[in-house]
Design a protein around this motif. Structure first.
Motif, PDB file in Angstrom:
ATOM      1  N   THR A  33     -24.023   0.852  29.246  1.00 40.22           N
ATOM      2  CA  THR A  33     -25.377   1.132  28.784  1.00 40.22           C
ATOM      3  C   THR A  33     -25.344   1.927  27.482  1.00 40.22           C
ATOM      4  O   THR A  33     -26.041   1.607  26.508  1.00 40.22           O
ATOM      5  CB  THR A  33     -26.166   1.898  29.856  1.00 40.22           C
ATOM      6  OG1 THR A  33     -26.316   1.065  31.009  1.00 40.22           O
ATOM      7  CG2 THR A  33     -27.534   2.320  29.346  1.00 40.22           C
ATOM      8  N   TYR A  89     -24.421  -0.330  24.502  1.00 41.79           N
ATOM      9  CA  TYR A  89     -25.474  -1.174  23.923  1.00 41.79           C
ATOM     10  C   TYR A  89     -26.567  -0.336  23.262  1.00 41.79           C
ATOM     11  O   TYR A  89     -27.185  -0.767  22.292  1.00 41.79           O
ATOM     12  CB  TYR A  89     -26.036  -2.182  24.931  1.00 41.79           C
ATOM     13  CG  TYR A  89     -27.146  -1.736  25.854  1.00 41.79           C
ATOM     14  CD1 TYR A  89     -28.410  -1.395  25.384  1.00 41.79           C
ATOM     15  CD2 TYR A  89     -26.957  -1.724  27.232  1.00 41.79           C
ATOM     16  CE1 TYR A  89     -29.433  -1.016  26.240  1.00 41.79           C
ATOM     17  CE2 TYR A  89     -27.982  -1.361  28.103  1.00 41.79           C
ATOM     18  CZ  TYR A  89     -29.214  -1.001  27.594  1.00 41.79           C
ATOM     19  OH  TYR A  89     -30.225  -0.632  28.445  1.00 41.79           O
ATOM     20  N   THR A  98     -32.235  -4.334  29.102  1.00 48.20           N
ATOM     21  CA  THR A  98     -31.477  -4.124  30.334  1.00 48.20           C
ATOM     22  C   THR A  98     -30.006  -4.415  30.039  1.00 48.20           C
ATOM     23  O   THR A  98     -29.677  -5.268  29.203  1.00 48.20           O
ATOM     24  CB  THR A  98     -31.937  -5.049  31.476  1.00 48.20           C
ATOM     25  OG1 THR A  98     -31.561  -6.398  31.182  1.00 48.20           O
ATOM     26  CG2 THR A  98     -33.432  -4.971  31.677  1.00 48.20           C
ATOM     27  N   LEU A  99     -29.142  -3.710  30.726  1.00 47.02           N
ATOM     28  CA  LEU A  99     -27.710  -3.918  30.538  1.00 47.02           C
ATOM     29  C   LEU A  99     -27.314  -5.352  30.825  1.00 47.02           C
ATOM     30  O   LEU A  99     -26.483  -5.943  30.117  1.00 47.02           O
ATOM     31  CB  LEU A  99     -26.925  -2.974  31.458  1.00 47.02           C
ATOM     32  CG  LEU A  99     -25.407  -3.220  31.538  1.00 47.02           C
ATOM     33  CD1 LEU A  99     -24.746  -3.014  30.176  1.00 47.02           C
ATOM     34  CD2 LEU A  99     -24.771  -2.332  32.593  1.00 47.02           C
ATOM     35  N   HIS A 140     -27.309  -7.844  28.097  1.00 48.47           N
ATOM     36  CA  HIS A 140     -26.246  -7.636  27.117  1.00 48.47           C
ATOM     37  C   HIS A 140     -24.890  -8.119  27.608  1.00 48.47           C
ATOM     38  O   HIS A 140     -24.065  -8.576  26.808  1.00 48.47           O
ATOM     39  CB  HIS A 140     -26.180  -6.157  26.729  1.00 48.47           C
ATOM     40  CG  HIS A 140     -27.277  -5.724  25.808  1.00 48.47           C
ATOM     41  ND1 HIS A 140     -27.247  -5.950  24.456  1.00 48.47           N
ATOM     42  CD2 HIS A 140     -28.449  -5.084  26.055  1.00 48.47           C
ATOM     43  CE1 HIS A 140     -28.341  -5.470  23.895  1.00 48.47           C
ATOM     44  NE2 HIS A 140     -29.089  -4.938  24.849  1.00 48.47           N
ATOM     45  N   CYS A 187     -19.279  -9.135  27.207  1.00 50.96           N
ATOM     46  CA  CYS A 187     -19.043  -8.093  28.211  1.00 50.96           C
ATOM     47  C   CYS A 187     -17.655  -7.494  28.055  1.00 50.96           C
ATOM     48  O   CYS A 187     -17.485  -6.269  28.071  1.00 50.96           O
ATOM     49  CB  CYS A 187     -19.215  -8.679  29.607  1.00 50.96           C
ATOM     50  SG  CYS A 187     -18.851  -7.518  30.942  1.00 50.96           S
TER      51      CYS A 187
END
Length: 324
Positions: free
Chosen positions: A126, A129, A264-265, A268, A275
């Protein structure tokens, strides 16, 4: 079989049940992981209460660490015996072992222990990002970060410091403010003492901050908008005090052509390669010592209800893990 925390209805911490579930073998694109630790996050609370509705019955938990026991067809980035950690969907990390999609599971460096691996993935990714994938933030810019002594907050304080970004934090007690300062915040405001938004303006010579990172939600939303400089960016990424109520989008223009986003994570990290790249940056920050993951609470799996009560009462600092 593996002990697993489930809910059969939405509600308070009393709805948790621990059951034995058969684990099974991984299919294509999946792996089986035996957990050493699992992380606790506010998204777990949102799912339990029904703020984020789930198909029931459901297992909870979004992050964990452990050892890969088996991989299915097509999984090439991990193998049996690898140490691994993840923040990923679907929920189900509150368990001893599980079969799950492999794409967002990441190989854990040997230098990072399992408790740290479980505590860092959702909060650390989190933070990645927020600082690197949401809006440009340059060295010397000023960020306002709410709940700066929480799990994401303490990582963010250190992350900002490592990149030359000025971070002003908020927290609910003087002790929590000092914790944020100890982890790299340039200033921290006790929001229970006076007008914190006015204090932000004082600390920025009336200019406001470039970016607000706000996971508190309802209680801080208006003040956050008032803390931004013209053309500033509001990142609303959580609802710890409740959802942000509807507002007039015209306020953004009136306050200086502000921008707002609700990321939101899981958007992403949906792409496997992205990732893994995000995780690599996070692991580098931790292995280098730029970011230290502080774990202030540990609970046994059977104490899951107590863990949730403690988190919701905002009695936690840093990260919280379940030891398995």
């Amino acid at each position: 079989m593996a002990r697993t925390v489930i809910i059969e209805e939405h509600g308070g911490p009393e709805v948790f049940k621990i059951v034995d579930r058969e684990v099974g073998d991984p299919g294509p694109g999946e792996l089986r992981i035996r957990h050493e630790a699992a992380g606790l996050n506010f998204i777990d609370v949102y799912q339990r209460t029904g703020l984020y509705p789930m198909k029931l019955p459901a297992a909870l938990g979004m992050e964990a660490s452990g050892v890969v026991e088996a991989v299915g067809e097509g999984v090439t980035h991990l193998k049996e015996g690898d140490r691994a950690a993840y923040a990923a969907q679907p929920p189900g990390a509150y368990c001893e072992a599980r079969v799950m999609p492999a794409a967002q599971v990441c190989k854990l460096p040997d230098e990072i222990d399992f408790d740290t691996g479980a505590a860092m993935m959702l909060q650390g990714l989190t933070t990645q990002y927020l600082f690197h994938r949401t809006t440009p933030i340059a060295k010397g810019d000023t960020v306002l970060f709410h709940a700066a002594a929480g799990g994401v907050g303490l990582i963010a304080c250190q992350w900002a410091k490592s990149e030359g970004i000025r971070l002003i934090g908020t927290a609910g007690t003087d002790e929590k403010c000092q914790l944020a300062l100890d982890h790299g915040a340039d200033a921290c405001i006790n929001y229970r003492e006076g007008d914190w938004a006015a204090r932000v303006q004082e600390l920025t010579d009336g200019k406001g901050v470039h970016v607000v990172m706000d996971a508190v939600g309802k209680d801080t939303f208006e003040g956050s908008l008032s803390s931004l400089r013209p053309l500033g960016m509001m990142i609303s990424f959580g609802n710890a005090s409740g959802p942000v109520p509807p507002f007039n989008i015209g306020e953004l223009g009136a306050k200086g052509s502000l921008k707002i986003t609700r990321p939101t994570l899981f958007t992403h990290i949906a792409d496997h390669a992205t990732c893994q790249e995000m995780a690599a940056m996070l692991f580098d920050k931790v292995v280098s010592g730029d970011v230290k993951i502080r774990i202030d609470q540990r609970f046994a799996l059977e104490d899951v209800a107590e863990a949730h009560r403690t988190l919701e009462a905002r009695k936690t600092t840093g990260s919280t893990v379940f030891t398995l």
